[in-house]
Design an enzyme around this catalytic site. Structure first.
Site, mmCIF file in Angstrom:
data_model
loop_
_atom_site.group_PDB
_atom_site.id
_atom_site.type_symbol
_atom_site.label_atom_id
_atom_site.label_comp_id
_atom_site.label_asym_id
_atom_site.label_seq_id
_atom_site.Cartn_x
_atom_site.Cartn_y
_atom_site.Cartn_z
ATOM 1 N N GLU A 158 0.793 -1.223 0.000
ATOM 2 C CA GLU A 158 0.000 0.000 0.000
ATOM 3 C C GLU A 158 0.835 1.289 0.000
ATOM 4 O O GLU A 158 0.847 2.037 0.990
ATOM 5 C CB GLU A 158 -0.957 0.017 1.202
ATOM 6 C CG GLU A 158 -1.918 -1.159 1.224
ATOM 7 C CD GLU A 158 -3.004 -1.013 2.289
ATOM 8 O OE1 GLU A 158 -2.917 -0.090 3.122
ATOM 9 O OE2 GLU A 158 -3.939 -1.813 2.291
ATOM 10 N N GLU A 343 -5.085 -8.646 1.340
ATOM 11 C CA GLU A 343 -5.750 -8.274 2.598
ATOM 12 C C GLU A 343 -7.211 -7.980 2.324
ATOM 13 O O GLU A 343 -7.542 -7.347 1.312
ATOM 14 C CB GLU A 343 -5.161 -6.985 3.200
ATOM 15 C CG GLU A 343 -3.807 -7.115 3.844
ATOM 16 C CD GLU A 343 -3.349 -5.780 4.452
ATOM 17 O OE1 GLU A 343 -4.202 -4.945 4.842
ATOM 18 O OE2 GLU A 343 -2.127 -5.574 4.524
HETATM 19 C C1 FCB Z 1 -4.390 -1.956 5.665
HETATM 20 C C2 FCB Z 1 -2.992 -2.209 6.211
HETATM 21 C C3 FCB Z 1 -2.961 -3.189 7.354
HETATM 22 C C4 FCB Z 1 -4.111 -2.957 8.315
HETATM 23 C C5 FCB Z 1 -5.420 -2.935 7.559
HETATM 24 C C6 FCB Z 1 -6.631 -2.783 8.449
HETATM 25 O O1 FCB Z 1 -4.427 -0.721 5.053
HETATM 26 O O2 FCB Z 1 -2.142 -2.678 5.189
HETATM 27 O O3 FCB Z 1 -1.723 -3.083 7.996
HETATM 28 O O4 FCB Z 1 -3.907 -1.796 9.013
HETATM 29 O O5 FCB Z 1 -5.402 -1.906 6.621
#
Ligand code: FCB
Length: 433
Positions: A158, A343
């Site tokens: 990210e 994620e």
């Molecule tokens: C993402 C991050 C991770 C966590 C989630 C909820 O943006 O990569 O570390 O904080 O959100």
């Protein structure tokens, strides 16, 4: 084969902040600024994963997943960021990687999940073009140490958050609020990614390499042309600014114009940034609603609170259909060879009642988002895996420990882990797949 996994990151779970030769990262420094992190929390101890990794690997095995996506703390393995390798730090990841493999779990490290060594921040951090080179040297070293056993690599997690949240809004480390610095940081992060892809391939040709980008689709409730423009700007700022360079070798023109700042591109940079990757790591959490605001900086829009929308404990809109649409769109815009959802997850106000955590809302979120992902997959999007965020509750950055994203509950006083209903749901769904 479809890969099922779980995700974590170093600063959020490891703890042992001053052990084994680790030096400060920018998150250690940022956490010390009064008011920067809710409740004055920090990652000094976190989930104590550094000492409890065996137990956590057992939990990962119990879940029945194929892969574990974690991150390597740069300041643990090269404490000052460049130069000497810290053998104690390398040994920790050797134990983690070997422990995963012994349990039949494939290790999926990310090289950079926001915890830049503080010594590099002191030399300018991502605002300094050299940081891209330092990152590639670190990537090369990691491949030298681990690529005999690690075949899947994520370079950067990210860059949106590192660049914009860390250097424009200042709500994450290093806490800078400056558009020009943020733009520089975004370019150098992407350049670092491209150089790291080359460095990893130099050491190991069979590596499977990608970058993780978070995509946040926008809608508007307004019907004016201005509100449509707001949607386009939000999409440009959040999504295209990072996706276009990697997959199209250019920054989005509309946003370059709207920023009206210098983009520190040097000859050859865009070719490096767009070095072909083997996969796109895609993180999806929520949909955003925006409206046009002429005076808003740096772009003329704001996020607004849409009425009657289901929201998580973070206040984030729950919208699973958006996930399907996003995957279809990203596939058609960028044609990545493969997509791994690196994620996806949700925070809720979990409660332990009689030793159990019945997190029905997280189960529902997970179920709907898995269905939404498979809907896109059945339409031909090359989705090859899904990693749930997160294995365990952890340090949620500026929100500290107040926000819980884990499938497994962590009692921070005792470090006891308790699987929530969502962990049982995930385990069961994987078994049946
Ligand atoms: C993402 C991050 C991770 C966590 C989630 C909820 O943006 O990569 O570390 O904080 O959100």
């Amino acid at each position: 084969m479809f890969t099922w996994g779980v995700s974590t990151s170093s600063y959020q779970i490891e703890g042992a902040a001053r052990e084994g030769g680790r030096r400060d990262s920018i998150w250690d420094t940022f956490s010390r600024i009064p008011g920067a992190v809710a409740n004055g929390d920090n990652g000094d101890i976190a989930c104590d994963h550094y000492h409890r990794y065996e137990q956590d690997l057992d939990l990962i095995k119990w879940l029945g997943v194929d892969a574990y996506h974690f991150s390597i703390a740069w300041s643990r393995v090269i404490p000052t960021g460049t130069g000497a390798i810290n053998k104690t730090g390398i040994d920790f990841y050797n134990r983690l990687i070997d422990g995963a493999l012994e349990r039949g779990i494939t290790p999926w490290p990310t090289l950079y999940h926001w915890d830049l060594p503080q010594d590099l921040q002191d030399r300018g951090g991502w605002n300094n073009r050299d940081c891209a080179k330092w990152f590639a040297e670190y990537a090369f070293q990691m491949a030298e140490h681990f690529s005999d056993r690690v075949k899947n690599w994520v370079t950067i997690n990210e860059p949106f958050c590192s660049a914009w949240l860390g250097h424009l809004y200042g709500v994450m480390a290093p806490g800078i609020k400056d558009l020009q610095i943020a733009i520089n940081a975004s370019h150098h992060l992407l350049l670092g990614h491209g150089l790291a892809v080359k460095a990893l391939r130099e050491v190991s040709q069979e590596s499977n390499i990608g970058i993780t980008l978070n995509f946040t689709p926008a809608i508007t409730l307004g019907s004016s042309d201005d509100d449509q423009l707001a949607v386009k700007l939000a999409d440009g700022f959040d999504n295209r600014w990072f996706g276009d360079p990697v997959f199209k070798a250019s920054y989005p023109k509309d946003i370059v114009e709207a920023f009206n700042k210098e983009i520190p591109i040097q000859s050859g940079d865009m070719e490096i940034i767009s070095t072909p990757v083997d996969f796109l790591g895609l993180n999806y959490y929520f949909r955003q609603t925006v409206a046009y605001y002429a005076n808003s900086k740096p772009l003329s829009y704001k996020q607004v609170t849409a009425p009657n929308v289901e929201r998580t404990g973070m206040g984030w809109e729950v919208h699973a259909e958006t996930f399907t649409d996003l995957l279809i769109r990203i596939n058609s815009d960028y044609s990545p060879k493969e997509i791994f959802i690196t994620e996806n997850g949700s925070a809720w106000d979990d409660e332990v009642v009689d030793g159990e955590i019945l997190d029905t809302k997280r189960v529902s979120y997970l179920e709907r988002h898995l269905d939404a992902m498979f809907a896109a997959k059945s339409k031909g999007v090359p989705i090859k895996g899904y990693f749930a965020w997160s294995l365990i509750d952890n340090f949620e950055w500026a929100y500290g420990y107040a926000k819980r994203f884990g499938l497994i509950y962590v009692d921070y006083k005792t470090q006891k882990r308790i699987p929530k209903s969502s962990a049982y749901y995930y385990k069961d769904r994987i078994q049946k797949s």
